[in-house]
Enzyme design. Structure first.
Site, PDB file in Angstrom:
ATOM      1  N   ARG A  94      -3.266 -11.994   3.578  1.00 41.48           N
ATOM      2  CA  ARG A  94      -4.402 -11.366   3.118  1.00 41.48           C
ATOM      3  C   ARG A  94      -4.655 -11.776   1.745  1.00 41.48           C
ATOM      4  NH1 ARG A  94      -7.948  -7.933   4.394  1.00 41.48           N
ATOM      5  NH2 ARG A  94      -9.025  -9.707   3.828  1.00 41.48           N
ATOM      6  N   HIS A 121      -7.357  -8.341  -2.428  1.00 44.85           N
ATOM      7  CA  HIS A 121      -8.650  -7.700  -2.178  1.00 44.85           C
ATOM      8  C   HIS A 121      -8.736  -6.203  -2.632  1.00 44.85           C
ATOM      9  CE1 HIS A 121      -6.699  -7.049   1.507  1.00 44.85           C
ATOM     10  NE2 HIS A 121      -7.253  -5.851   1.605  1.00 44.85           N
ATOM     11  N   HIS A 176     -10.741  -2.825  -1.259  1.00 43.03           N
ATOM     12  CA  HIS A 176     -11.614  -2.293  -0.188  1.00 43.03           C
ATOM     13  C   HIS A 176     -12.886  -1.344  -0.944  1.00 43.03           C
ATOM     14  CE1 HIS A 176      -9.211  -3.198   3.285  1.00 43.03           C
ATOM     15  NE2 HIS A 176      -8.044  -3.118   2.466  1.00 43.03           N
ATOM     16  N   TYR A 196      -0.854 -10.148   0.719  1.00 37.79           N
ATOM     17  CA  TYR A 196       0.281  -9.491   1.486  1.00 37.79           C
ATOM     18  C   TYR A 196      -0.131 -10.105   2.830  1.00 37.79           C
ATOM     19  CZ  TYR A 196      -3.200  -6.087   3.268  1.00 37.79           C
ATOM     20  OH  TYR A 196      -4.378  -5.609   3.771  1.00 37.79           O
ATOM     21  N   TYR A 226       0.904  -1.228  -0.067  1.00 36.69           N
ATOM     22  CA  TYR A 226      -0.293  -0.050   0.128  1.00 36.69           C
ATOM     23  C   TYR A 226       0.827   1.195   0.234  1.00 36.69           C
ATOM     24  CZ  TYR A 226      -4.358  -2.577   1.302  1.00 36.69           C
ATOM     25  OH  TYR A 226      -5.330  -3.375   1.256  1.00 36.69           O
TER      26      TYR A 226
END
Lengths: 206, 242
Positions: free
Chosen positions: B157, B160, B162, B147, B108
């Site tokens: 995770r 995905h 959000h 990640y 991120y």
């Protein structure tokens, strides 16, 4: 119970996670991508009523501030009207009534500036004391939490408020009431939200 | 005369409960008391209204909204598209949809993310759009990578995106996560598994949509979002029905 009727099912909620800021408040988190970030100006320049500042922290079950929360604000104007087709009337030009804030990553403090809303009307529920609707999301919160902030200087209206009075446990009602102070002539309301444990804030299924 | 009434109550058996110990952060951040149920009043059935003036028309193009001119992010080029509907299967038009995600390596662009996979200089990772009159939305982006995260030592995770949606009332407000069909990390993710209902998990999984791909250009995934529906109220004496 499974339904035979042909309704869709609501999409399930998931936590907003630790990086909600890059999506919903990138500028506030120091990431410059959008020309215009939403949620900074709740009421606009033309709003009537008393200008106020609201500040607080969100505190977890260990007593620690939650430093990665995102809060959204939804409120009526000083006449008690929401900026929506079903909001009860017209609002001032530029009044949206919605805002979005994140916490300081170091201290967990958040704040926003707005005008104090008026009492809101009627419907099925009856006249409600001035309040601000809040919705908060963060890592570790699986479904966004709804709560309300009422005002300590509205004791008479609060005593008659149908939502506060619906909370059977009187000792829990004060968790929804922000404390008014004045700083440099500006009204400041302090509203700490406790997610869990002693003096846990009341959260609503709306 | 037919009027709009309350929203259907949220089915809390398909949403995750607040306390889900497998997802460790929830332990100290979950209220212990029951939620207080509110009958809808004006503050619940209203919500913010957004217009096209609020956003830039290219905010939904993550391939370009942070890239240098003539460049694109590295990764699998995808279209994520679908409709925002309510529980009555009616479209939710003119509503704000916002997304955020990691880059193709699972990193991120956020100062708190210290994963060793590198930042992509041409990828910001957030986008937003407003649904059209049929409730339709689309984004162009790259497929995010999995990640690792500090929950159990070896938790990853699934890929995905959000997703944040408003609807037309503040009580429809929803944040969720969109997963991708066939990802083997989905069934072993403690955050996915906060959801007690297998069909609800399936509904969070975007499906490969070959009909919407652009040949030789971009692959597509379809993800419909369902917000709470609303009763219609027959007659002024509130005889209810739909």
């Amino acid at each position: 119970m499974p339904q035979e009727l042909q309704y869709l099912r609501e999409t399930a909620s998931q936590t907003a996670g630790p990086y909600v800021h890059i999506g919903l408040a990138p500028g506030a988190a120091g990431f410059d991508i959008y020309k215009q970030e939403l949620g900074h100006d709740i009421v606009g320049p033309n709003a009537k009523g008393e200008r106020i500042r609201v500040e607080g922290r969100v505190i977890d079950g260990t007593g620690s501030p939650v430093k990665d929360v995102l809060l959204e604000v939804w409120q009526a104007n000083a006449q008690g009207i929401y900026a929506h087709p079903e909001g009860g009337g017209e609002v001032e030009d530029g009044f949206r009534g919605w805002g979005r804030v994140i916490t300081d990553f170091e201290t967990g403090e958040w704040s926003f500036e707005t005008v104090k809303p008026g009492p809101t009307g009627g419907g099925n529920v009856g006249t409600q004391a001035p309040h601000i609707n809040l919705w908060l999301v963060a890592r570790g919160i699986n479904v966004g939490l709804n709560t309300r902030m009422y005002f300590s200087d509205e004791a008479a209206a609060n005593a008659k408020d149908p939502v506060l009075n619906m909370i059977e446990w009187e000792a829990r009602r004060p968790t929804l009431i922000a404390t008014r102070t004045e700083q440099d002539g500006l009204a400041v309301y302090r509203f700490d939200i406790r997610l869990q444990g002693e003096n846990e804030t009341v959260f609503f299924d709306v | 005369m037919k009027q709009n009434g309350d929203y259907y109550q949220r089915d809390r058996t398909l949403h995750p409960p607040a306390l889900t110990p497998g997802y460790k952060t929830s332990v100290a951040r979950s209220p212990q008391y029951a939620l207080i149920s509110l009958q809808n009043s004006v503050g619940e059935i209203t919500g913010p209204v957004f217009g096209h003036n609020d956003i830039d028309p290219l905010d939904n193009d993550l391939l370009n909204n942070y890239a240098s001119p003539g460049e694109n992010p590295i990764g699998e080029r995808i279209i994520l598209h679908g409709r925002v509907l309510d529980e009555n299967a009616r479209p939710v038009p003119e509503t704000l949809v916002e997304i955020w995600q990691a880059n193709a390596g699972g990193r991120y662009r956020h100062k708190k993310d210290t994963y060793l996979a590198p930042i992509d200089p041409n990828f910001g990772g957030c986008g937003r759009t407003i649904t059209d009159e049929n409730g339709y939305y689309y984004f162009r982006t790259v497929k995010p990578g999995a990640y690792p995260w500090r929950n159990h030592v070896n938790n990853w995770r699934p890929a995905h995106i959000h997703v944040s949606v408003f609807g037309s009332a503040f009580n429809q407000r929803l944040i969720s996560q969109c997963y991708f069909e066939g990802d083997p990390l989905i069934p072993i993710c403690p955050i996915v598994q906060t959801i007690p209902d297998q069909d609800a998990i399936e509904q969070l999984t975007a499906k490969l949509d070959l009909n919407a791909t652009i040949p030789l250009d971009t692959i597509a995934y379809k993800f419909d979002i369902v917000l709470r529906g609303r009763r219609s109220t027959l007659f002024e004496n509130r005889l209810e029905g739909n």
